[in-house]
Design a protein around this motif. Structure first.
Motif, PDB file in Angstrom:
ATOM      1  N   CYS A   8       0.847  -1.196   0.000  1.00 23.24           N
ATOM      2  CA  CYS A   8       0.000   0.000   0.000  1.00 23.24           C
ATOM      3  C   CYS A   8       0.878   1.241   0.000  1.00 23.24           C
ATOM      4  CB  CYS A   8      -0.936   0.015   1.203  1.00 23.24           C
ATOM      5  SG  CYS A   8      -0.081   0.165   2.796  1.00 23.24           S
ATOM      6  N   GLY A   9       0.252   2.396  -0.180  1.00 22.32           N
ATOM      7  CA  GLY A   9       0.989   3.645  -0.130  1.00 22.32           C
ATOM      8  C   GLY A   9       1.547   3.905   1.255  1.00 22.32           C
ATOM      9  N   ALA A  10       2.681   4.634   1.305  1.00 21.13           N
ATOM     10  CA  ALA A  10       3.354   4.911   2.577  1.00 21.13           C
ATOM     11  C   ALA A  10       3.012   6.288   3.123  1.00 21.13           C
ATOM     12  CB  ALA A  10       4.867   4.793   2.381  1.00 21.13           C
ATOM     13  N   ASN A  11       2.105   7.014   2.451  1.00 16.43           N
ATOM     14  CA  ASN A  11       1.806   8.408   2.812  1.00 16.43           C
ATOM     15  C   ASN A  11       3.054   9.280   2.742  1.00 16.43           C
ATOM     16  OD1 ASN A  11      -0.967   7.916   3.220  1.00 16.43           O
ATOM     17  ND2 ASN A  11      -0.564   7.140   5.285  1.00 16.43           N
ATOM     18  N   GLN A  12       3.943   8.898   1.838  1.00 16.32           N
ATOM     19  CA  GLN A  12       5.124   9.683   1.494  1.00 16.32           C
ATOM     20  C   GLN A  12       5.261   9.657  -0.032  1.00 16.32           C
ATOM     21  OE1 GLN A  12       8.837   8.706   3.551  1.00 16.32           O
ATOM     22  NE2 GLN A  12       7.686   7.585   5.107  1.00 16.32           N
ATOM     23  N   PRO A  13       5.531  10.789  -0.643  1.00 17.52           N
ATOM     24  CA  PRO A  13       5.714  10.769  -2.100  1.00 17.52           C
ATOM     25  C   PRO A  13       6.830   9.821  -2.509  1.00 17.52           C
ATOM     26  CG  PRO A  13       5.501  13.024  -1.295  1.00 17.52           C
ATOM     27  CD  PRO A  13       5.619  12.144  -0.082  1.00 17.52           C
ATOM     28  N   ASP A  14       6.562   9.027  -3.540  1.00 12.99           N
ATOM     29  CA  ASP A  14       7.546   8.117  -4.138  1.00 12.99           C
ATOM     30  C   ASP A  14       7.895   6.926  -3.255  1.00 12.99           C
ATOM     31  OD1 ASP A  14       7.732   9.722  -6.441  1.00 12.99           O
ATOM     32  OD2 ASP A  14       9.242  11.005  -5.487  1.00 12.99           O
ATOM     33  N   PHE A  15       7.024   6.582  -2.303  1.00 14.57           N
ATOM     34  CA  PHE A  15       7.274   5.413  -1.453  1.00 14.57           C
ATOM     35  C   PHE A  15       5.985   4.621  -1.241  1.00 14.57           C
ATOM     36  CE2 PHE A  15      11.001   7.865  -0.320  1.00 14.57           C
ATOM     37  CZ  PHE A  15      11.979   6.894  -0.138  1.00 14.57           C
ATOM     38  N   HIS A  16       6.133   3.308  -1.201  1.00 16.28           N
ATOM     39  CA  HIS A  16       5.078   2.391  -0.787  1.00 16.28           C
ATOM     40  C   HIS A  16       5.617   1.487   0.307  1.00 16.28           C
ATOM     41  CE1 HIS A  16       3.056   3.794  -4.418  1.00 16.28           C
ATOM     42  NE2 HIS A  16       1.957   3.161  -4.023  1.00 16.28           N
ATOM     43  N   ILE A  17       4.706   0.802   0.980  1.00 18.55           N
ATOM     44  CA  ILE A  17       5.099  -0.153   2.021  1.00 18.55           C
ATOM     45  C   ILE A  17       4.746  -1.550   1.542  1.00 18.55           C
ATOM     46  CG2 ILE A  17       4.779  -0.900   4.401  1.00 18.55           C
ATOM     47  CD1 ILE A  17       4.042   1.976   5.103  1.00 18.55           C
ATOM     48  N   THR A  18       5.711  -2.450   1.589  1.00 20.21           N
ATOM     49  CA  THR A  18       5.463  -3.850   1.237  1.00 20.21           C
ATOM     50  C   THR A  18       5.419  -4.686   2.500  1.00 20.21           C
ATOM     51  OG1 THR A  18       7.838  -4.248   0.980  1.00 20.21           O
ATOM     52  CG2 THR A  18       6.624  -3.574  -0.994  1.00 20.21           C
ATOM     53  N   GLY A  19       4.825  -5.877   2.390  1.00 18.18           N
ATOM     54  CA  GLY A  19       4.769  -6.796   3.518  1.00 18.18           C
ATOM     55  C   GLY A  19       3.855  -6.345   4.632  1.00 18.18           C
ATOM     56  N   VAL A  20       2.756  -5.660   4.292  1.00 24.10           N
ATOM     57  CA  VAL A  20       1.814  -5.188   5.313  1.00 24.10           C
ATOM     58  C   VAL A  20       0.876  -6.323   5.710  1.00 24.10           C
ATOM     59  CG1 VAL A  20       0.035  -3.484   5.855  1.00 24.10           C
ATOM     60  CG2 VAL A  20       1.957  -2.855   4.356  1.00 24.10           C
ATOM     61  N   ASN A  21       0.609  -6.434   7.007  1.00 23.04           N
ATOM     62  CA  ASN A  21      -0.266  -7.495   7.516  1.00 23.04           C
ATOM     63  C   ASN A  21      -1.185  -6.962   8.596  1.00 23.04           C
ATOM     64  OD1 ASN A  21       0.529 -10.415   6.475  1.00 23.04           O
ATOM     65  ND2 ASN A  21       2.419  -9.202   6.619  1.00 23.04           N
ATOM     66  N   TRP A  22      -2.430  -7.471   8.561  1.00 26.66           N
ATOM     67  CA  TRP A  22      -3.400  -7.146   9.601  1.00 26.66           C
ATOM     68  C   TRP A  22      -2.947  -7.748  10.925  1.00 26.66           C
ATOM     69  CZ3 TRP A  22      -6.636  -3.528   8.273  1.00 26.66           C
ATOM     70  CH2 TRP A  22      -7.071  -3.417   6.946  1.00 26.66           C
ATOM     71  N   GLY A  23      -3.293  -7.069  12.013  1.00 24.78           N
ATOM     72  CA  GLY A  23      -2.970  -7.572  13.351  1.00 24.78           C
ATOM     73  C   GLY A  23      -1.562  -7.215  13.789  1.00 24.78           C
ATOM     74  N   ARG A  24      -0.612  -7.288  12.880  1.00 25.07           N
ATOM     75  CA  ARG A  24       0.776  -6.973  13.228  1.00 25.07           C
ATOM     76  C   ARG A  24       1.110  -5.513  12.948  1.00 25.07           C
ATOM     77  NH1 ARG A  24       5.330  -9.372   9.439  1.00 25.07           N
ATOM     78  NH2 ARG A  24       4.729  -7.474   8.288  1.00 25.07           N
ATOM     79  N   ASP A  25       0.747  -5.028  11.769  1.00 28.53           N
ATOM     80  CA  ASP A  25       1.124  -3.680  11.361  1.00 28.53           C
ATOM     81  C   ASP A  25       0.002  -2.658  11.550  1.00 28.53           C
ATOM     82  OD1 ASP A  25       3.665  -4.615  10.408  1.00 28.53           O
ATOM     83  OD2 ASP A  25       2.593  -5.454   8.689  1.00 28.53           O
ATOM     84  N   LEU A  26      -1.199  -3.135  11.609  1.00 30.62           N
ATOM     85  CA  LEU A  26      -2.347  -2.265  11.886  1.00 30.62           C
ATOM     86  C   LEU A  26      -3.476  -3.134  12.425  1.00 30.62           C
ATOM     87  CD1 LEU A  26      -3.989  -1.133   8.501  1.00 30.62           C
ATOM     88  CD2 LEU A  26      -2.562  -3.129   8.739  1.00 30.62           C
ATOM     89  N   PRO A  27      -4.408  -2.537  13.199  1.00 34.68           N
ATOM     90  CA  PRO A  27      -5.447  -3.346  13.842  1.00 34.68           C
ATOM     91  C   PRO A  27      -6.333  -4.065  12.841  1.00 34.68           C
ATOM     92  CG  PRO A  27      -5.359  -1.115  14.760  1.00 34.68           C
ATOM     93  CD  PRO A  27      -4.505  -1.106  13.533  1.00 34.68           C
ATOM     94  N   GLU A  28      -6.943  -5.153  13.292  1.00 31.22           N
ATOM     95  CA  GLU A  28      -7.930  -5.837  12.468  1.00 31.22           C
ATOM     96  C   GLU A  28      -9.037  -4.851  12.097  1.00 31.22           C
ATOM     97  OE1 GLU A  28      -7.901  -8.781  11.201  1.00 31.22           O
ATOM     98  OE2 GLU A  28      -6.157  -9.622  12.251  1.00 31.22           O
ATOM     99  N   PRO A  29      -9.531  -4.899  10.864  1.00 30.02           N
ATOM    100  CA  PRO A  29     -10.529  -3.910  10.443  1.00 30.02           C
ATOM    101  C   PRO A  29     -11.851  -4.081  11.187  1.00 30.02           C
ATOM    102  CG  PRO A  29     -10.261  -5.614   8.769  1.00 30.02           C
ATOM    103  CD  PRO A  29      -9.185  -5.853   9.791  1.00 30.02           C
ATOM    104  N   ASP A  30     -12.439  -2.962  11.568  1.00 32.17           N
ATOM    105  CA  ASP A  30     -13.729  -2.996  12.262  1.00 32.17           C
ATOM    106  C   ASP A  30     -14.882  -3.198  11.285  1.00 32.17           C
ATOM    107  OD1 ASP A  30     -12.685  -2.603  14.831  1.00 32.17           O
ATOM    108  OD2 ASP A  30     -12.641  -0.428  14.565  1.00 32.17           O
TER     109      ASP A  30
END
Length: 581
Positions: free
Chosen positions: A369-391
């Motif tokens: 997904c996007g990293a909220n920085q120009p010219d950067f994305h974040i790879t290897g993102v996972n629910w529970g570890r990197d951000l809460p489970e979606p409500d």
């Protein structure tokens, strides 16, 4: 009918403003003549087609127990003001004033007028159910009328309205119309699908569109070849994904993606499947005061898989978004994400947002997904570890070909269609707005349960042509053709034998109840055949001196690649055997 007495006006070339096949061919074949933007004269040849459509519709509506009436094209605004549609319908509704300054509308539909009839005339449950219909001219002031009769401003429509005492009765009336519509479209001789459609704020499943299948159709139709499932793109669903979610295999990594602001370009740069990326869509909802001024706004973030598209109808059913939403402004996006669009994501936000996750994304692991920085994305993102489970997890996307059908019976396929009919349960939407009640069995007033059922009478011939044409012209189904058979005598003005045979065959076909035209204009064979191939008469019989000497005539269906020789004595039976009505 004889061609010398009929109005035939064909063109070699289509007008420059004709874009789609039906518009080009209807103009070239002399079925319609343009009078103004989106407004056409129906010429005799075209009107014969319209009348045949009307006749089939009228017969089946009457058979289903509906009663024909006629409501005015010009209607007083007061009725439309009762429901609020005088203002809410916007500029598509033509509004006029009379010499006294009173407001009127040119009807685009007639729910208000028919509801007014019901509240005056249907006073008791004993008078229900009732179904009133009309075949009447309508007007919608399209911003950009185009495609001939496919999207004109003036058109003819069959609109029917049912009135019932309760929901069960309304459902029964709906089913009667659903079956009547299938009989109507079967009789038209067109390939069509009845597809589930969205019911809007009313909800429920009582809404179907009748779509004529055509490669040039405006609508995407979703269906399962292995089952009866069919829906329009707004309504269509795929089988819900099932877990478990894969375990994380990658570390969260800030990854440079210079100049790559789309999921497609990021996936290509990183050598990853597009389905492993997640797109961020930023919406906003507004809270207003009594004066309609915005007092508070809420920003929402929707997450969809990179290879999927948002379905606005589905999004509009998410609690909190169901009262209306808009796309967030650039200022709102920068305030909440600290970044311009193209590199947005759910991590490291500047201000909190409400998160809604598509159900496919909720089961993803190691996504990008996007990293909220120009010219950067974040790879290897996972629910529970990197951000809460979606409500909030919901179906937010358009289906794609190959998705599993929601009935579990196969994969979904997509084809194009042209909507020419719609049946719809209205509930008490109009009866409540107009205080239209009847006395129930308990002696108390109750609101009518209503349904509405429309067919585009003048749109249907255009849809039929989009489905049935070739490089030579129109190919009408027998039920819709302006004439079922055309008799083409060669040299009728020079041969008494040809003239006599043509006149006799014409009389025999007419006596057999077959709608026949005799081309007695004396045209050369090439010009004569070209006219009728362009106009699309489905059955042609050619009479010539040579054929008569052999005791034969030539029969050719509009779809046949070559003519068939038929014995003179057998031609009537042969033609009758080829006609499908």
């Amino acid at each position: 009918m004889k061609a010398s007495q009929f109005f035939i006006s064909t063109l070699k070339e289509a007008p420059a403003d004709a874009e789609v096949a039906s518009h080009k061919l209807m103009m070239r074949a002399g079925l319609i003549k343009k009078l103004g933007a989106g407004i056409y004269n129906y010429m005799p040849m075209g009107l014969r087609v319209v009348r045949k459509v009307e006749a089939i519709v009228r017969e089946e509506m009457n058979r289903a127990g509906a009663m024909e009436c006629a409501m005015p094209v010009v209607q007083p605004a007061e009725l439309w003001q009762e429901t609020g549609r005088f203002t809410s319908m916007g500029p598509e509704m033509m509004r006029v004033k009379d010499r006294h300054g009173r407001d009127f509308v040119m009807q685009p539909t007639s729910e208000e007028v028919v509801t007014d009839i019901a509240r005056q005339e249907l006073r008791s449950y004993k008078q229900l159910p009732k179904n009133l219909y009309q075949i009447q001219t309508k007007f919608r002031d399209e911003r950009r009328p185009r495609f001939g009769l496919m999207r004109g401003r003036e058109f003819v429509m069959k609109d029917a309205y049912s009135f019932d005492r309760d929901m069960a009765g309304a459902q029964a009336s709906y089913q009667v119309m659903a079956q009547a519509y299938r009989r109507i479209f079967d009789r038209f001789g067109l390939t069509y699908r009845a597809v589930a459609a969205d019911s809007g704020a009313i909800g429920g499943d009582l809404s179907e569109e009748f779509q004529v299948i055509a490669a040039t159709g405006e609508d995407a139709i979703v269906y399962c070849p292995a089952s009866d499932y069919a829906a329009n793109m707004e309504k269509a669903e795929a089988l819900a994904p099932t877990g478990p979610r894969p375990a994380p295999m990658q570390q969260r990594t800030l990854t440079p993606t210079p100049g790559k602001s789309t999921c497609e370009s990021v996936a290509e740069l990183l050598g990853l499947p597009l389905a492993s990326t997640v797109k961020s869509l930023v919406l906003a909802t507004d809270e207003t005061n009594a004066e309609g001024e915005i007092v508070r706004s809420q920003v929402w973030l929707l997450l969809l898989r990179g290879d999927h598209d948002m379905n606005e109808i589905k999004v509009s059913k998410v609690p909190g978004l169901d009262a209306g939403f808009r796309f967030a402004t650039l200022g709102e996006i920068e305030a909440h994400f600290g970044c311009k669009p193209g590199y947005l994501g759910p991590l490291d936000l500047k201000q909190p947002v409400k998160l809604v996750v598509d159900r496919e994304v909720a089961l993803m692991a190691d996504w990008v997904c996007g990293a909220n920085q120009p010219d950067f994305h974040i790879t290897g993102v996972n629910w529970g570890r990197d951000l809460p489970e979606p409500d909030v997890v919901a179906d937010l996307r358009n289906v794609v070909a190959g998705d599993r059908s929601p009935d579990g019976k196969g994969e979904l396929a997509i084809e194009r269609g042209i909507e020419v009919g719609h049946i719809f349960y209205l509930g008490t939407k109009y009866s409540r707005a107009m205080n239209a009640t009847f006395l129930g069995e308990d002696g108390k007033p109750a609101f009518f349960e209503m349904g509405c059922y429309g067919i585009g009478i003048t749109r249907l011939p255009a849809a039929a042509i989009e489905q049935n044409h070739d490089e030579r012209g129109i190919i009408w189904p027998d039920a819709l053709a302006p004439f079922t058979v055309v008799v083409c005598p060669i040299g009728m003005d020079r041969s008494a034998e040809v003239k006599a045979a043509a006149e006799k065959l014409y009389a025999d076909l007419q006596a057999a109840g077959i709608d026949t035209l005799l081309d007695d204009r004396g045209e050369r064979p090439g010009a004569m055949f070209a006219d009728w191939e362009l106009i699309g008469v489905p059955h042609r019989v050619v009479i010539s001196d040579r054929g008569l000497k052999e005791g034969q005539l030539e029969y050719q269906h509009r779809r046949d690649t070559a003519a068939t020789k038929v014995a003179l004595a057998d031609v009537l039976a042969h033609v009758r055997s080829r006609i499908t009505l």
